[in-house]
Motif scaffolding. Structure first.
Motif, PDB file in Angstrom:
ATOM      1  N   ALA A 118       0.826  -1.205   0.000  1.00 13.31           N
ATOM      2  CA  ALA A 118       0.000   0.000   0.000  1.00 13.31           C
ATOM      3  C   ALA A 118       0.864   1.261   0.000  1.00 13.31           C
ATOM      4  O   ALA A 118       1.826   1.374   0.765  1.00 13.31           O
ATOM      5  CB  ALA A 118      -0.921  -0.002   1.209  1.00 13.31           C
ATOM      6  N   GLU A 119       0.520   2.202  -0.878  1.00 13.24           N
ATOM      7  CA  GLU A 119       1.189   3.502  -0.943  1.00 13.24           C
ATOM      8  C   GLU A 119       0.147   4.576  -1.233  1.00 13.24           C
ATOM      9  O   GLU A 119      -0.907   4.307  -1.803  1.00 13.24           O
ATOM     10  CB  GLU A 119       2.247   3.530  -2.057  1.00 13.24           C
ATOM     11  CG  GLU A 119       3.442   2.633  -1.832  1.00 13.24           C
ATOM     12  CD  GLU A 119       4.516   2.862  -2.889  1.00 13.24           C
ATOM     13  OE1 GLU A 119       4.886   4.037  -3.101  1.00 13.24           O
ATOM     14  OE2 GLU A 119       4.970   1.871  -3.496  1.00 13.24           O
ATOM     15  N   GLU A 120       0.462   5.823  -0.842  1.00 12.29           N
ATOM     16  CA  GLU A 120      -0.389   6.960  -1.164  1.00 12.29           C
ATOM     17  C   GLU A 120       0.035   7.546  -2.500  1.00 12.29           C
ATOM     18  O   GLU A 120       1.204   7.472  -2.894  1.00 12.29           O
ATOM     19  CB  GLU A 120      -0.301   8.026  -0.067  1.00 12.29           C
ATOM     20  CG  GLU A 120      -0.860   7.578   1.280  1.00 12.29           C
ATOM     21  CD  GLU A 120      -2.343   7.287   1.218  1.00 12.29           C
ATOM     22  OE1 GLU A 120      -3.057   7.980   0.447  1.00 12.29           O
ATOM     23  OE2 GLU A 120      -2.802   6.361   1.909  1.00 12.29           O
TER      24      GLU A 120
END
Length: 298
Positions: A118-120
């Motif tokens: 998960a990354e923004e």
């Protein structure tokens, strides 16, 4: 020597379809088989099971964001499917896996999958085309059979036997099912007919399973005159899918599909998948065989 392995049972729910037996670290086997309308394995089964097998070899903080597969041979319904997972690469942010599905030692399907932690980042998404009715305001396949009777095509009749597994409600039932005139876009709600476990992997695999319904036949919607007078041989050739948001496969999913091209006995379909709140959860592309056959002798 006679085959000592009993044929896998037919599934009674989508949850059963997605169950796998782990034979070794990277080796899995199907527990049930879902038969397609042409008596081969349903492609959605292989997609969902293959995704589930690959995910079980990846770190839990990484989820599948894309898959690309090719259907090589029609699967047999009387023997299990073996899924052999190759640990291709584990990088700092991404992991890659290759899955080969085999029966009788022959590959029937292979797929590459990419997993991402998960990354923004930046975000945008497309919206549903037009004002689409809620699924509760539409008829399901059994109700359509009662209303339209023998005017429905054979494939629609076969869907009724699968309603123990899925529920499907076309947005434009008369145009979609009866095919009286060319239809530019297919829209239909679909979901698992029974609740699924709450784990995200089952729902992601379930969405892959649901994504294979009606994609090939979408290309036929622009040719009602041809398909009403000619038999058509249809088969999935490949399947690509991109996951955007966590889905729930036991809640209503709206599929909006278009076919930008057909030619050379093949048809291409692209589709978006939205949740009940019209939020984009996945995108799909599939090419299928569309071979026109001679009209059977009367």
């Amino acid at each position: 020597m006679a085959n000592s392995i009993s044929p896998p049972p037919a599934p009674k729910s989508l949850s059963e379809v997605l169950e796998l037996e782990q034979l070794d670290t990277n080796l899995f086997r199907s527990r049930v088989n879902q038969i397609n309308v042409n008596r081969t394995l349903f492609g959605g089964q292989i997609l969902g099971q293959g995704l589930k097998a690959a995910t079980q070899t990846v770190a839990p903080d990484r989820v599948c964001h894309s898959l690309h597969g090719y259907f090589l041979l029609g699967g047999a319904s009387d023997i299990p499917v073996i899924y052999d997972v190759e640990l291709t690469r584990d990088g700092g942010s991404f992991s890659t896996r290759r899955v080969v599905a085999r029966q009788r030692s022959r590959p029937i399907f292979h797929m590459e999958l990419s997993f991402h932690r998960a990354e923004e980042g930046l975000r945008h998404e497309v919206s549903v085309s037009g004002d689409v009715p809620d699924p509760e305001d539409l008829m399901d396949v059994r109700q359509l059979l009662e209303k339209f009777g023998d005017r429905l095509p054979e494939g629609a009749t076969a869907l009724a036997s699968q309603e123990a597994i899925i529920e499907l409600r076309p947005v434009n039932p008369e145009m979609f099912m009866l095919r009286k005139q060319p239809l530019q876009r297919a829209q239909y709600w679909i979901r698992s007919a029974s609740p699924l476990p709450d784990d995200p992997l089952t729902h992601r695999a379930g969405l892959a399973y649901l994504s294979d319904y009606f994609l090939v036949s979408t290309a036929l919607l622009k040719h009602p005159a041809a398909t009403s007078s000619t038999k058509v041989m249809m088969a999935s050739l490949d399947h690509a899918m991109w996951f955007h948001s966590p889905p729930r496969a036991d809640e209503w999913i709206l599929i909006e599909a278009v076919s930008p091209f057909a030619g050379g006995a093949r048809g291409l379909t692209r589709a978006e998948m939205f949740d009940r709140n019209r939020k984009l959860v996945a995108s799909v592309a599939q090419e299928g065989l569309l071979r026109l056959l001679d009209k059977p002798a009367g």
